[in-house]
Design a protein around this motif. Structure first.
Motif, PDB file in Angstrom:
ATOM      1  N   VAL A   1       0.866  -1.184   0.000  1.00 51.28           N
ATOM      2  CA  VAL A   1       0.000   0.000   0.000  1.00 51.28           C
ATOM      3  C   VAL A   1       0.898   1.228   0.000  1.00 51.28           C
ATOM      4  CG1 VAL A   1      -1.807   1.271   1.216  1.00 51.28           C
ATOM      5  CG2 VAL A   1      -1.784  -1.238   1.279  1.00 51.28           C
ATOM      6  N   ILE A   2       0.778   2.021  -1.062  1.00 52.39           N
ATOM      7  CA  ILE A   2       1.592   3.236  -1.205  1.00 52.39           C
ATOM      8  C   ILE A   2       0.664   4.434  -1.022  1.00 52.39           C
ATOM      9  CG2 ILE A   2       3.071   4.591  -2.734  1.00 52.39           C
ATOM     10  CD1 ILE A   2       3.557   1.946  -4.324  1.00 52.39           C
ATOM     11  N   VAL A   3       0.996   5.300  -0.071  1.00 52.97           N
ATOM     12  CA  VAL A   3       0.176   6.492   0.178  1.00 52.97           C
ATOM     13  C   VAL A   3       0.970   7.719  -0.253  1.00 52.97           C
ATOM     14  CG1 VAL A   3      -1.032   7.855   1.925  1.00 52.97           C
ATOM     15  CG2 VAL A   3      -0.993   5.359   2.105  1.00 52.97           C
ATOM     16  N   ALA A   4       0.316   8.616  -0.988  1.00 54.79           N
ATOM     17  CA  ALA A   4       0.998   9.806  -1.503  1.00 54.79           C
ATOM     18  C   ALA A   4       0.403  11.077  -0.925  1.00 54.79           C
ATOM     19  CB  ALA A   4       0.881   9.853  -3.026  1.00 54.79           C
ATOM     20  N   ASP A   5       1.255  12.047  -0.665  1.00 55.25           N
ATOM     21  CA  ASP A   5       0.812  13.370  -0.213  1.00 55.25           C
ATOM     22  C   ASP A   5       1.997  14.296  -0.408  1.00 55.25           C
ATOM     23  OD1 ASP A   5      -0.331  15.612   1.483  1.00 55.25           O
ATOM     24  OD2 ASP A   5      -1.821  14.083   1.954  1.00 55.25           O
ATOM     25  N   LEU A   6       1.831  15.568  -0.063  1.00 52.44           N
ATOM     26  CA  LEU A   6       2.959  16.494  -0.059  1.00 52.44           C
ATOM     27  C   LEU A   6       3.204  16.988   1.356  1.00 52.44           C
ATOM     28  CD1 LEU A   6       1.305  19.701  -0.483  1.00 52.44           C
ATOM     29  CD2 LEU A   6       0.537  18.060  -2.207  1.00 52.44           C
ATOM     30  N   ASN A   7       2.453  16.418   2.316  1.00 53.00           N
ATOM     31  CA  ASN A   7       2.531  16.808   3.721  1.00 53.00           C
ATOM     32  C   ASN A   7       3.313  15.715   4.458  1.00 53.00           C
ATOM     33  OD1 ASN A   7       1.828  16.731   6.503  1.00 53.00           O
ATOM     34  ND2 ASN A   7      -0.022  17.917   6.127  1.00 53.00           N
ATOM     35  N   GLU A   8       4.548  16.029   4.867  1.00 53.01           N
ATOM     36  CA  GLU A   8       5.450  15.020   5.438  1.00 53.01           C
ATOM     37  C   GLU A   8       4.899  14.411   6.732  1.00 53.01           C
ATOM     38  OE1 GLU A   8       7.762  13.034   4.547  1.00 53.01           O
ATOM     39  OE2 GLU A   8       8.038  12.345   6.621  1.00 53.01           O
ATOM     40  N   GLN A   9       4.247  15.257   7.544  1.00 47.90           N
ATOM     41  CA  GLN A   9       3.667  14.737   8.798  1.00 47.90           C
ATOM     42  C   GLN A   9       2.612  13.657   8.519  1.00 47.90           C
ATOM     43  OE1 GLN A   9       1.716  18.023  10.804  1.00 47.90           O
ATOM     44  NE2 GLN A   9       2.039  16.990  12.768  1.00 47.90           N
ATOM     45  N   ARG A  10       1.803  13.905   7.497  1.00 47.59           N
ATOM     46  CA  ARG A  10       0.760  12.930   7.152  1.00 47.59           C
ATOM     47  C   ARG A  10       1.374  11.680   6.526  1.00 47.59           C
ATOM     48  NH1 ARG A  10      -4.795  16.135   5.447  1.00 47.59           N
ATOM     49  NH2 ARG A  10      -5.187  16.883   7.555  1.00 47.59           N
TER      50      ARG A  10
ATOM     51  N   THR B   1       5.411   5.276   1.209  1.00 45.22           N
ATOM     52  CA  THR B   1       4.918   6.620   0.895  1.00 45.22           C
ATOM     53  C   THR B   1       5.620   7.218  -0.318  1.00 45.22           C
ATOM     54  OG1 THR B   1       6.428   7.603   2.513  1.00 45.22           O
ATOM     55  CG2 THR B   1       4.184   7.158   3.254  1.00 45.22           C
ATOM     56  N   VAL B   2       4.896   8.134  -0.959  1.00 47.24           N
ATOM     57  CA  VAL B   2       5.394   8.903  -2.098  1.00 47.24           C
ATOM     58  C   VAL B   2       5.140  10.372  -1.782  1.00 47.24           C
ATOM     59  CG1 VAL B   2       4.675   9.569  -4.443  1.00 47.24           C
ATOM     60  CG2 VAL B   2       5.213   7.173  -3.938  1.00 47.24           C
ATOM     61  N   ASP B   3       6.195  11.196  -1.936  1.00 45.18           N
ATOM     62  CA  ASP B   3       6.045  12.637  -1.702  1.00 45.18           C
ATOM     63  C   ASP B   3       5.895  13.313  -3.062  1.00 45.18           C
ATOM     64  OD1 ASP B   3       6.325  15.322  -1.231  1.00 45.18           O
ATOM     65  OD2 ASP B   3       8.011  15.103   0.162  1.00 45.18           O
ATOM     66  N   VAL B   4       4.663  13.733  -3.377  1.00 40.53           N
ATOM     67  CA  VAL B   4       4.413  14.282  -4.719  1.00 40.53           C
ATOM     68  C   VAL B   4       5.000  15.684  -4.893  1.00 40.53           C
ATOM     69  CG1 VAL B   4       2.384  12.866  -5.256  1.00 40.53           C
ATOM     70  CG2 VAL B   4       2.077  15.068  -4.086  1.00 40.53           C
ATOM     71  N   SER B   5       5.499  16.288  -3.793  1.00 42.28           N
ATOM     72  CA  SER B   5       6.167  17.579  -3.980  1.00 42.28           C
ATOM     73  C   SER B   5       7.524  17.368  -4.653  1.00 42.28           C
ATOM     74  CB  SER B   5       6.333  18.316  -2.644  1.00 42.28           C
ATOM     75  OG  SER B   5       7.330  17.696  -1.866  1.00 42.28           O
ATOM     76  N   LYS B   6       7.974  16.096  -4.684  1.00 42.79           N
ATOM     77  CA  LYS B   6       9.260  15.787  -5.337  1.00 42.79           C
ATOM     78  C   LYS B   6       9.072  15.431  -6.807  1.00 42.79           C
ATOM     79  CE  LYS B   6      11.738  14.545  -1.202  1.00 42.79           C
ATOM     80  NZ  LYS B   6      11.624  13.526  -0.160  1.00 42.79           N
TER      81      LYS B   6
ATOM     82  N   ALA C   1       6.076  13.878 -10.115  1.00 43.45           N
ATOM     83  CA  ALA C   1       4.988  12.936 -10.409  1.00 43.45           C
ATOM     84  C   ALA C   1       5.341  11.576  -9.800  1.00 43.45           C
ATOM     85  CB  ALA C   1       4.789  12.855 -11.912  1.00 43.45           C
ATOM     86  N   PRO C   2       4.334  10.773  -9.463  1.00 45.89           N
ATOM     87  CA  PRO C   2       4.606   9.566  -8.659  1.00 45.89           C
ATOM     88  C   PRO C   2       5.288   8.400  -9.371  1.00 45.89           C
ATOM     89  CG  PRO C   2       2.240   9.813  -9.072  1.00 45.89           C
ATOM     90  CD  PRO C   2       2.893  11.050  -9.594  1.00 45.89           C
ATOM     91  N   GLN C   3       5.278   8.360 -10.718  1.00 49.07           N
ATOM     92  CA  GLN C   3       5.758   7.145 -11.416  1.00 49.07           C
ATOM     93  C   GLN C   3       7.142   6.677 -10.955  1.00 49.07           C
ATOM     94  OE1 GLN C   3       3.948   9.417 -12.797  1.00 49.07           O
ATOM     95  NE2 GLN C   3       2.894   8.734 -14.637  1.00 49.07           N
ATOM     96  N   ASP C   4       8.115   7.613 -10.911  1.00 52.31           N
ATOM     97  CA  ASP C   4       9.486   7.210 -10.571  1.00 52.31           C
ATOM     98  C   ASP C   4       9.558   6.624  -9.165  1.00 52.31           C
ATOM     99  OD1 ASP C   4      10.247   8.117 -12.991  1.00 52.31           O
ATOM    100  OD2 ASP C   4      11.248   9.944 -12.266  1.00 52.31           O
TER     101      ASP C   4
ATOM    102  N   ARG D   1      -3.441  19.559  -5.356  1.00 51.38           N
ATOM    103  CA  ARG D   1      -2.264  20.357  -5.717  1.00 51.38           C
ATOM    104  C   ARG D   1      -1.527  19.670  -6.863  1.00 51.38           C
ATOM    105  NH1 ARG D   1      -3.109  25.031  -2.913  1.00 51.38           N
ATOM    106  NH2 ARG D   1      -4.975  24.246  -1.904  1.00 51.38           N
ATOM    107  N   GLY D   2      -0.799  20.472  -7.639  1.00 53.32           N
ATOM    108  CA  GLY D   2       0.009  19.912  -8.723  1.00 53.32           C
ATOM    109  C   GLY D   2       1.206  19.154  -8.167  1.00 53.32           C
ATOM    110  N   HIS D   3       1.854  18.367  -8.993  1.00 50.55           N
ATOM    111  CA  HIS D   3       3.013  17.579  -8.561  1.00 50.55           C
ATOM    112  C   HIS D   3       4.306  18.332  -8.822  1.00 50.55           C
ATOM    113  CE1 HIS D   3       0.400  13.736  -9.064  1.00 50.55           C
ATOM    114  NE2 HIS D   3       0.196  14.330  -7.915  1.00 50.55           N
ATOM    115  N   GLY D   4       5.350  17.959  -8.088  1.00 51.71           N
ATOM    116  CA  GLY D   4       6.648  18.601  -8.256  1.00 51.71           C
ATOM    117  C   GLY D   4       6.726  19.877  -7.444  1.00 51.71           C
TER     118      GLY D   4
END
Ligand SMILES: NC(=O)c1ccc[n+]([C@@H]2O[C@H](COP(=O)([O-])OP(=O)(O)OC[C@H]3O[C@@H](n4cnc5c(N)ncnc54)[C@H](O)[C@@H]3O)[C@@H](O)[C@H]2O)c1
Ligand SMILES: [Zn+2]
Ligand SMILES: [Zn+2]
Length: 404
Positions: A223-232, A243-248, A250-253, A276-279
């Protein structure tokens, strides 16, 4: 007669705790009450003393001024309470029962209710199918972030807990049955999650975390959860999610680094139209981002569960199209990959009994997964502000100080 107090939406960014009317077994005129619903007799209803009532991301859309919610609307659609009065047409629910209230208000008598589609009941909202407590465009039923609330069609809507002491001991888990646990579970089920699935969940708010716990319950391999909020994201890792940080970006990589392939079997949108947009631009709102990226990352033939909310009118939309709910979707990607989509309100009643048993028999720790945090009614305005700023918590209002 007891008084009543509730949390009212005043203007964008502002909620207040007000004295409000003690509930009646009749729907009176008030903010947001559809004229055709005024004066509706609720002999089939019950009045509940609210034991717990949660603040939801859905409330935040209203409080941020992103809907047409009227001032003084009493909020609150996530309710667990004790029955203190029943109408003359109630047969099976009794005073003293402790119950979960599905956030969808449903009649149990229309074609959709008979088919189990209680999120789009035809008899509870003159404006459109589907209703909820304390929500814009949802019929004007008074919200439950209050001391007392009326529940219509009580025999049909209420889920009774088998034992009061057992219910009070697990109340922080059971309070999630009114919305986010079934909603997250519905997201996972409609994404086709099964034993061994790889799953991507966009959003690490309470709904995303509930979808993640649900995917685990359904036997997902990863289970991979994505957000841009590190605490969450840290909250998601606390119960075994990747986890995937979408502020870094798009999630594919990041998915490829975790799985060896840049795609998943199943995907859930637990974000909605305020995405929010990615990157590096992830502070900029880009409402179609999550839907478009889920079409990219879901394997051909897969399913996308979309509990995240999309609206038909958004005064704060990024452009003219978004203001009327039109988004720039690359549907061709979805078509080419034969993807299927499930949107809409979760039909809570389809899942709440089974999930209640999973809680009571300790097969799932949902309160821990979403970091349930108890507050008194008077702290609601502050908690709304903290939740809006991205706190990794699910706020549970305890209006009578009944939670140990
Ligand atoms: N369908 C239903 O029945 C139902 C029920 C309850 C809630 N909802 C909806 O579910 C959504 C989530 O609810 P919540 O309480 O968790 O809300 P929330 O606002 O707390 O969580 C949303 C999260 O999404 C994150 N996010 C924003 N853009 C993102 C992106 N591009 N990728 C990944 N994450 C991103 C935000 O940082 C935030 O943490 C809301 O839209 C809510 O209205 C629907
Ligand atoms: Zn909710
Ligand atoms: Zn119905």
């Amino acid at each position: 007669m007891a008084g009543n107090r509730g949390v009212a939406y005043m203007e964008p960014g502002k909620v207040e705790v007000h004295e409000i009317d003690y509930p009646k077994l009749e729907l009176l005129d008030g903010p947001g009450v559809n004229p055709a619903n005024v004066g509706r007799k609720l002999n089939h209803g019950a009045i509940l003393k609210v034991v717990t009532t949660n603040i939801c991301g859905s409330d935040q859309h209203m409080v941020r001024g992103r809907t047409t919610a009227p001032a003084n609307l009493v909020l609150g659609h996530e309710i667990l309470g004790e029955v203190v009065e029943t109408g003359p047409d109630v047969e099976f629910v009794e005073v003293g029962d402790v119950c979960s209230v599905p956030f969808n208000i449903a009649c149990g008598r229309c074609r959709n209710c008979k088919e189990g589609k209680t999120g789009i009941c035809l008899n509870v909202n003159p404006a459109r199918p589907g209703a909820a407590y304390g929500y814009v465009d949802m019929g004007g039923w008074v919200g439950g972030q209050a001391e007392y609330v009326t529940v219509p069609y009580a025999d049909w809507n209420l889920l009774r807990f088998p034992d009061r002491d057992q219910a009070m001991a697990k109340v922080l888990d059971l309070t999630m049955l009114s919305d986010i646990f079934p909603t997250g579970f519905h997201g996972a089920v409609t994404a086709g999650v099964k034993p061994g699935s790889t799953v991507y969940i966009a959003g690490a708010g309470p709904v995303g975390l509930a979808a993640a716990a649900s995917a685990q319950l359904l036997g997902a391999a990863v289970v991979i959860v994505a957000d841009l909020n590190e605490q969450r994201l840290a909250q998601a890792r606390s119960f075994g999610c990747e986890t995937v940080d979408v502020s870094k970006g798009a999630p594919q990589d990041q998915i490829e680094q975790l799985l060896g392939v840049p795609e998943v079997d199943a995907a859930v949108d637990a974000v909605g139209f305020e995405a929010r947009g990615h990157g590096d631009g992830s502070t900029t709102e880009a409402p179609a981002t999550v839907l478009n990226s889920l079409m990219e990352v879901t394997a051909a033939g897969g399913q996308i569960g979309i509990p995240g909310l999309y609206v038909t009118g958004d005064p704060g939309g990024i452009d003219e199209a978004a203001k009327v709910g039109s988004l720039s979707l690359s549907l061709g990607t979805g078509w080419a990959k034969s993807l299927s989509f499930t949107t809409g309100q979760c039909p809570v009643m389809r899942y709440n009994l089974g999930l209640m048993k999973a809680i009571l028999h300790e097969k799932v720790q949902i309160a821990k997964a979403v970091n349930a945090t108890v507050i008194p009614l008077d702290d609601a305005p502050q908690s709304y502000a903290e939740f809006d700023s991205g706190a990794a918590k699910k706020y549970v209002i305890d209006p009578h100080g009944m939670v140990a």
